[in-house]
Design a protein around this motif. Sequence first.
Motif, PDB file in Angstrom:
ATOM      1  N   GLU A   1       0.978  -1.117  -0.096  1.00 44.82           N
ATOM      2  CA  GLU A   1       0.032  -0.051   0.019  1.00 44.82           C
ATOM      3  C   GLU A   1       0.788   1.192   0.112  1.00 44.82           C
ATOM      4  OE1 GLU A   1      -1.988   0.909   3.718  1.00 44.82           O
ATOM      5  OE2 GLU A   1      -0.665  -0.389   4.854  1.00 44.82           O
ATOM      6  N   PRO A   2       0.540   2.554  -0.395  1.00 47.43           N
ATOM      7  CA  PRO A   2       1.246   3.551  -0.476  1.00 47.43           C
ATOM      8  C   PRO A   2       1.789   3.687   0.951  1.00 47.43           C
ATOM      9  CG  PRO A   2      -0.761   4.263  -1.332  1.00 47.43           C
ATOM     10  CD  PRO A   2      -0.799   2.716  -0.912  1.00 47.43           C
ATOM     11  N   SER A   3       3.355   4.070   1.002  1.00 50.70           N
ATOM     12  CA  SER A   3       3.866   4.030   2.246  1.00 50.70           C
ATOM     13  C   SER A   3       3.865   5.650   2.978  1.00 50.70           C
ATOM     14  CB  SER A   3       5.460   3.863   2.190  1.00 50.70           C
ATOM     15  OG  SER A   3       5.440   2.264   1.854  1.00 50.70           O
ATOM     16  N   VAL A   4       3.571   6.555   1.789  1.00 49.91           N
ATOM     17  CA  VAL A   4       3.733   7.819   2.369  1.00 49.91           C
ATOM     18  C   VAL A   4       2.210   8.452   1.618  1.00 49.91           C
ATOM     19  CG1 VAL A   4       4.571  10.214   2.154  1.00 49.91           C
ATOM     20  CG2 VAL A   4       6.079   7.811   2.236  1.00 49.91           C
ATOM     21  N   ARG A   5       1.646   8.907   2.446  1.00 48.75           N
ATOM     22  CA  ARG A   5       0.166   9.370   2.025  1.00 48.75           C
ATOM     23  C   ARG A   5      -0.012  10.894   2.620  1.00 48.75           C
ATOM     24  NH1 ARG A   5      -5.114   5.650   1.893  1.00 48.75           N
ATOM     25  NH2 ARG A   5      -4.996   6.227  -0.375  1.00 48.75           N
ATOM     26  N   ILE A   6      -0.368  11.806   1.581  1.00 54.34           N
ATOM     27  CA  ILE A   6      -0.580  12.960   2.189  1.00 54.34           C
ATOM     28  C   ILE A   6      -2.013  13.397   1.743  1.00 54.34           C
ATOM     29  CG2 ILE A   6       0.065  15.522   1.531  1.00 54.34           C
ATOM     30  CD1 ILE A   6       2.680  14.768   0.799  1.00 54.34           C
ATOM     31  N   ILE A   7      -2.705  14.047   2.887  1.00 51.45           N
ATOM     32  CA  ILE A   7      -4.208  14.386   2.618  1.00 51.45           C
ATOM     33  C   ILE A   7      -4.220  15.797   3.018  1.00 51.45           C
ATOM     34  CG2 ILE A   7      -4.640  12.023   3.234  1.00 51.45           C
ATOM     35  CD1 ILE A   7      -5.211  12.923   5.907  1.00 51.45           C
ATOM     36  N   ALA A   8      -5.379  16.130   2.592  1.00 51.09           N
ATOM     37  CA  ALA A   8      -5.751  17.543   2.751  1.00 51.09           C
ATOM     38  C   ALA A   8      -6.244  17.499   4.382  1.00 51.09           C
ATOM     39  CB  ALA A   8      -6.940  17.929   1.866  1.00 51.09           C
ATOM     40  N   ALA A   9      -5.592  18.737   4.815  1.00 55.03           N
ATOM     41  CA  ALA A   9      -5.662  18.825   6.333  1.00 55.03           C
ATOM     42  C   ALA A   9      -7.380  19.001   6.434  1.00 55.03           C
ATOM     43  CB  ALA A   9      -4.885  19.846   6.839  1.00 55.03           C
ATOM     44  N   ASP A  10      -7.746  19.652   5.684  1.00 48.99           N
ATOM     45  CA  ASP A  10      -9.324  20.272   6.023  1.00 48.99           C
ATOM     46  C   ASP A  10     -10.218  19.289   5.803  1.00 48.99           C
ATOM     47  OD1 ASP A  10      -9.529  22.458   3.147  1.00 48.99           O
ATOM     48  OD2 ASP A  10      -9.289  20.446   3.540  1.00 48.99           O
ATOM     49  N   SER A  11     -10.238  18.511   4.655  1.00 49.33           N
ATOM     50  CA  SER A  11     -11.073  17.336   4.349  1.00 49.33           C
ATOM     51  C   SER A  11     -10.712  15.966   4.555  1.00 49.33           C
ATOM     52  CB  SER A  11     -11.224  17.782   2.667  1.00 49.33           C
ATOM     53  OG  SER A  11     -10.206  17.304   1.936  1.00 49.33           O
ATOM     54  N   GLY A  12      -9.689  15.644   4.458  1.00 50.94           N
ATOM     55  CA  GLY A  12      -8.968  14.395   4.808  1.00 50.94           C
ATOM     56  C   GLY A  12      -8.635  13.626   3.300  1.00 50.94           C
ATOM     57  N   GLU A  13      -9.271  14.315   2.428  1.00 50.81           N
ATOM     58  CA  GLU A  13      -9.018  13.794   1.046  1.00 50.81           C
ATOM     59  C   GLU A  13      -7.561  13.546   0.629  1.00 50.81           C
ATOM     60  OE1 GLU A  13     -10.382  16.654  -1.901  1.00 50.81           O
ATOM     61  OE2 GLU A  13      -9.064  15.857  -3.317  1.00 50.81           O
ATOM     62  N   VAL A  14      -7.481  12.376   0.016  1.00 50.63           N
ATOM     63  CA  VAL A  14      -5.871  11.899  -0.318  1.00 50.63           C
ATOM     64  C   VAL A  14      -5.520  12.874  -1.362  1.00 50.63           C
ATOM     65  CG1 VAL A  14      -4.543  10.223  -1.221  1.00 50.63           C
ATOM     66  CG2 VAL A  14      -6.331   9.749   0.500  1.00 50.63           C
ATOM     67  N   LEU A  15      -4.435  13.545  -1.425  1.00 50.40           N
ATOM     68  CA  LEU A  15      -3.626  14.517  -2.336  1.00 50.40           C
ATOM     69  C   LEU A  15      -2.804  13.808  -2.939  1.00 50.40           C
ATOM     70  CD1 LEU A  15      -3.301  17.848  -0.229  1.00 50.40           C
ATOM     71  CD2 LEU A  15      -4.969  17.047  -1.708  1.00 50.40           C
ATOM     72  N   HIS A  16      -1.825  13.186  -2.305  1.00 51.58           N
ATOM     73  CA  HIS A  16      -0.831  12.144  -3.182  1.00 51.58           C
ATOM     74  C   HIS A  16      -0.365  11.032  -2.249  1.00 51.58           C
ATOM     75  CE1 HIS A  16       0.257  16.012  -4.730  1.00 51.58           C
ATOM     76  NE2 HIS A  16       0.769  16.517  -3.819  1.00 51.58           N
ATOM     77  N   ASP A  17      -0.226   9.917  -3.204  1.00 53.06           N
ATOM     78  CA  ASP A  17       0.280   8.616  -2.722  1.00 53.06           C
ATOM     79  C   ASP A  17       1.677   8.424  -3.108  1.00 53.06           C
ATOM     80  OD1 ASP A  17      -2.797   6.706  -2.869  1.00 53.06           O
ATOM     81  OD2 ASP A  17      -1.739   7.623  -1.108  1.00 53.06           O
ATOM     82  N   LEU A  18       2.726   8.423  -2.160  1.00 54.40           N
ATOM     83  CA  LEU A  18       3.944   8.504  -2.780  1.00 54.40           C
ATOM     84  C   LEU A  18       4.592   7.033  -2.342  1.00 54.40           C
ATOM     85  CD1 LEU A  18       4.866  12.096  -1.379  1.00 54.40           C
ATOM     86  CD2 LEU A  18       4.492  11.014  -3.725  1.00 54.40           C
ATOM     87  N   GLU A  19       5.560   6.664  -3.137  1.00 54.20           N
ATOM     88  CA  GLU A  19       5.941   5.297  -3.077  1.00 54.20           C
ATOM     89  C   GLU A  19       7.604   5.148  -2.142  1.00 54.20           C
ATOM     90  OE1 GLU A  19       6.217   3.432  -7.002  1.00 54.20           O
ATOM     91  OE2 GLU A  19       8.156   2.507  -6.054  1.00 54.20           O
ATOM     92  N   HIS A  20       7.546   4.215  -1.273  1.00 55.39           N
ATOM     93  CA  HIS A  20       8.722   4.060  -0.659  1.00 55.39           C
ATOM     94  C   HIS A  20       8.824   2.707  -0.203  1.00 55.39           C
ATOM     95  CE1 HIS A  20      12.210   5.419   1.349  1.00 55.39           C
ATOM     96  NE2 HIS A  20      11.687   6.626   2.071  1.00 55.39           N
ATOM     97  N   VAL A  21       9.881   2.330   0.413  1.00 56.42           N
ATOM     98  CA  VAL A  21       9.973   0.744   0.827  1.00 56.42           C
ATOM     99  C   VAL A  21       9.707   0.744   2.306  1.00 56.42           C
ATOM    100  CG1 VAL A  21      11.872  -0.857   1.274  1.00 56.42           C
ATOM    101  CG2 VAL A  21      11.993   0.586  -0.901  1.00 56.42           C
ATOM    102  N   PRO A  22       8.940  -0.312   2.692  1.00 52.98           N
ATOM    103  CA  PRO A  22       8.468  -0.370   4.397  1.00 52.98           C
ATOM    104  C   PRO A  22       9.789  -0.903   5.095  1.00 52.98           C
ATOM    105  CG  PRO A  22       6.897  -1.667   2.680  1.00 52.98           C
ATOM    106  CD  PRO A  22       8.071  -0.992   1.899  1.00 52.98           C
TER     107      PRO A  22
END
Lengths: 445, 357, 533
Positions: free
Chosen positions: B133-154
């Motif tokens: 699953e995406p290791s790094v997720r950035i969401i909007a602070a006001d809505s919780g909507e996912v802005l970015h899913d970024l790839e990394h190694v767990p």
Amino acid sequence: MSNHRTPPAGAQTCGSSEHTLHRRLFLLGSMAAGCASVASYAGLFSIPALAEQTRRDGKKCILLWLCGAPSQFETWDPKPGTDTGGPFAAIDTNLPGVQVSQLMPRCATIMDKLAVIRSMKTEPSEHFQGIDLMTRGEKPRPPFTRPILGSVVAEQLGQLDSPVPQFVLLDPCPEGNEFKAFKAGNWAGWLGAEYGPVRAGGEYSIPDILRPETLSETDHSDREALRRFFSRKYQNEQRSEAAASYNAAFERVKGLMSCAPLFDLDSLPEADRRRYGPGAFAQHALQARHLIENGSTFVMVANGMPWDNHVFQHEMHQMLVPELDNVLYQLVTDLDERGLLDDTLVIAMGEFGRTPWLNEARGRDHYPKAWSLAMAGGGIRGGVVHGATDELGIDVAENPVDNHQLFATIFTALGIDPDESYDLPDLPTFYHVEGDATPIASLLV
Amino acid sequence: MKQPSLKRTIHFKVPTGVLGAALAPDAGTLACACMDGVYLADLEAKSADQIGTHASYATSAAFLNSQNAVVSAGYDGVVQWFDIESREQRRRVDLHHFWSWDMAVSPDETMIASVTGQYLAGGYKYEPQPETEPSVRIIAADSGEVLHDLEHVPSVQAVTFSSTGEYVAAGNLMGEVRVWNTRTRELAARWTTPDFTSWGIIKSHCYLGGIFAIRFTPDDRHLLLAGMGPMRDPMAGNGRQLWQKWDWQQEQPAKVDETHEGESGEGLMETLSVHPDGQLFVMGGRLRGGDWNVALFDLATGDRKAVLKTGYRVTEAMFTADGTRLVLTGTQGQPRKPEDGVFPDFGRIEVYDLSQS
Amino acid sequence: MMRIPLAACALLCVVSFAADNTSAGDRPIARIDHFIEQTWEQADVQPAGPVTDSEFVRRVYLDLVGRIPTPQERETFLADQRLDRRVHLVDLLLASNDHAVHFADLFDTLLMGRGRDRDYRDRRKHQWRAWLERVFRDNRPWDDVARQVLLARPESPQDRGAVWFLYERENNHQEIAEAIAPAFFGIRIECAQCHDHMLASEIEQRHYWGLVAFFNRSENTKTKNGPRVKESAIGGFSEFADLSGESTPNQLTFFGAGVVDEPRPAADEKQEDLPELYIEAALEGDPQVPRFSRREQFVTRIADGHPLIARAFVNRMWAILLGRGIVHPFDEMDSTHEPSHPELLDWLAQDFRDSGYDIRRLARMIVLSRPYGLGSRRPDGVDDPALFAWYLERPLTAEQLARSMQVALHGSFRNEHPLFRQLRRTFPEVLPDTVGTRIDAALFLSNNPAVTTLISDSREPSHLVPRIRQLESPTEQVSLLTETIFGRPPTEEEISQIAGYVETAGDDEPAQRRRWEQVVWALLTSAEFRFNH
């Protein structure tokens, strides 16, 4: 991993001129019986009569030795939502009312084949003593050394004239602190070193397993026969235990040489290797299955002491438990599908459990007061959860089980009488299990 | 530079270990992510109230001042918003399957980043498996909507935003740092330092450790990383108390400094924070050997300037906005026995006056 | 006048002869015998009978000079008519260079552990081996040896090898502490790193970290005089935490000793490494020495006169010569391991101290004692090796094997032979806790070319197989074979077995030679050769 060559094709079998040569050595008692000069593993099964003999009547055992001690909270006895439960949730299984840690989704689907003991209660909280207790079944009584479970099973159920080692330890980890010290000790105890394990795994690829090219087959056998003649003489005249152990080691050389391919991970089917998982422990668990299928009686699989998570408990268990989950699932399913599960006992156990409380270093410490283990097959009834711990997992609430009862149960399942004594000269009377330990009936088929 | 000194003024306990915390701007309130839930602590009153729970440990907490909210993340992979006044839960987002290791809020409070990743066996030597699953997720602070899913190694264990939120950086178990541009989602930098990771030669043939804290320097030119130096036997937990400073914007990111010789003992370091005046930074964690578990360092020279031995593992170290105080949270070992039927509190909160002379 | 019968005369002569030879040296031997015999009585056991001279000579050569005797050495001893020929042999062996090399082999492994090939090269190159051999050649007192090794500040160039004990550990101060404890004090302290020792609770965490503290200012350095271990005058202050998180400052202390006082800086205080904290070293070119040297404090305040120093050494020497320590295992002399003969151990330790820690004297008296001279066949009705009611068989060490195989094949030996390296890898144990053979040893001997090549390369006319083949009758041939390898004549059955086997080669010369080589292999790898008995 192992990098030996496979034995040459077209190795000798009975009826060849080599056999005639060997007859000359009858004075030296070199050959046990007829065509027992097994020069190659393939040769063994090309003789139908012999193949029939080596097919098992007795039971076998695979011990997944989870050294270091796994946490019961993160495996078989989760306490979700409590102060001691840790961060992982619990999941339902195919046994109604029974849950396991969310880290074991595959075992959750085969709980009807597993027996879980949640009420293990033992004394030692230190590794060496715990390992000693849980692999031998009793506390030490120096100067006598009780044999390890594998040695007893090899002696009782193994076939001594099989070329395949009857007791194998697969542990690719050369270190391991207390376990390393334990591995260097005397495993076979009063049974004698011939019942000790052959160690393999990782870089332990059994060096010197092939006859050197400069030495002919005949010379190799003849000189061993001579060596044995002189050594036996010495052993008997001297009543030398040291010599007995020494000679016993040589007895196994030929047989071991003939099964060199069994110890090569690369000879295992690729699909199986992928299915079990890439880690060293998983690969060697697969190898254990392979060895059992091909004539070994007891295989113990370890990989150092990775479970001893005083530091980074959840960081390590998140990786270790899923691997164990898959390995146990694959093993039990494979054995079941091949019709071998009824005769093969699989045990997944460590030397104790881990503390309900988390220490300051993100870890759980040792806990023998209440812990869990799991078994399957080989005379053990599936779908059983025996015993229970209290709400926080601090103590056993029902049906405590100690090493005596556990070993009584294991021996009974395998068809070994726990109350039978070891019949050995110059030894005080020792029983397979001491005291009046009764096997746990609900765990037996 | 002046010689800083620390004097403890406030200390009190909360029921369970504090795993993450954040200070309100007025420095009077502390949002705490504890093993048994989310708390708001009143520092003067030396008390704390529980405002919510996660299904298991809460790991990070932060203020969203523009929303009058506290946001928390936990080992259940969930992010929750709580109203500061009413203390009610406003929203929850099931963000990860696995747990949230760390969470950060961008300085302009528009984005929340949370990192995840289960370490699973990916190779013979237990190299980590790639992410499921995406290791790094950035969401909007006001809505919780996912802005970015970024790839990394767990497992990805630490995350932080740059001063304008233009960049987000995350570090993992293997010591790999990835930096992305949050507007374009491009990977801006990527390197690995092996110095925080052990392969347990003695007992545990697998990887442990990694980067547990990460911060941009105020000018965003450098990244600070913290964790524990390598060990042959990770169960001893005796790796060096270690920070490193990296120039990440170069073609080949370069290490410019790390804990100086003789200035560190042993133990896992899991928190980093930069002083508002940009001269000092703090690193804290556990004392396993040596004589400190929290230390102040000169940001420019890397020299150690002051030490503390707190007697418990520090999980979060924060400076107040006016730079006059240092707030520490942490945990002792979980207690074993109830005293008079009640388990003693083992979470710790402390405030130190920071003076520089 | 009473006519004294001749026999009685002879007896009187013998008695007086023996009495004349009763020296102060016999009294300690008698004491050892007394303690051992006392336990036999209490346990109501009959010990094994005494060993024959023929068996004794092989045994004592192996134990004192690390190899079997050549047939000539054997014959010389057996031909010696003196009643106290064993005493003379022992004294001869103890004074020989071979003895110094053998004991250096043993103590190299006991003090340094088995190493990689590189380590063995370095140990020679940096004079550790030479220094260790000199210890036994010159019979240096053990307390002096300990002092030199632990202080690691040589006062003359010829003692520079002594620094290697610390130096090889490469500044790993914990490893140093964990090595010092068993090597000099006979206890293992690894378990006390994270908590007080769980079983032997007298060994505390503070002892572990205290010992580390004495050595944690030390650092390897290369000087023009060679490698040295320099020491700082500052630093080395820290705390150690147990598993509950409580931390304690490390003080200079060790088990069985008090605390060495030392001013402790405040947590924040930075100590300054000032020149006035140091003095010059004794040897020009050596690193300067702190005025307050923790290592020196350890040697003078802790190690000097520490009761365990003597106790550990005598227990270990007993283990070396009798196959098992009075406390077993020999390096675990803690409260969970009781001595089998507590009074004997106490007495031996005191006697050792009184003698000035005289190593050779200690070895001599043990080797001339009654328990050492017993047969190795376990008698009926006894099974406890701790009674020392029979000589405990033990496997030859790699070095003993490597030398003995050469002696058997060539009549002489080289200490640099490649066989040493090969055997060290397969048979690394010195003083193992239990005697059992693992299969990898059998595989090595069966399949590794090392031993086979050694035999087939031994083709000089003076070597064993060529010499055997020079002889005419099978009896002569097999006699030479067993006398050389086992130190005894063959039995009829042995002669016929071997002769029968060799005959199968017919007239084929190379095949005959190969047969003899296989025979030699069989004897060299038989239990009778493998063990000291």
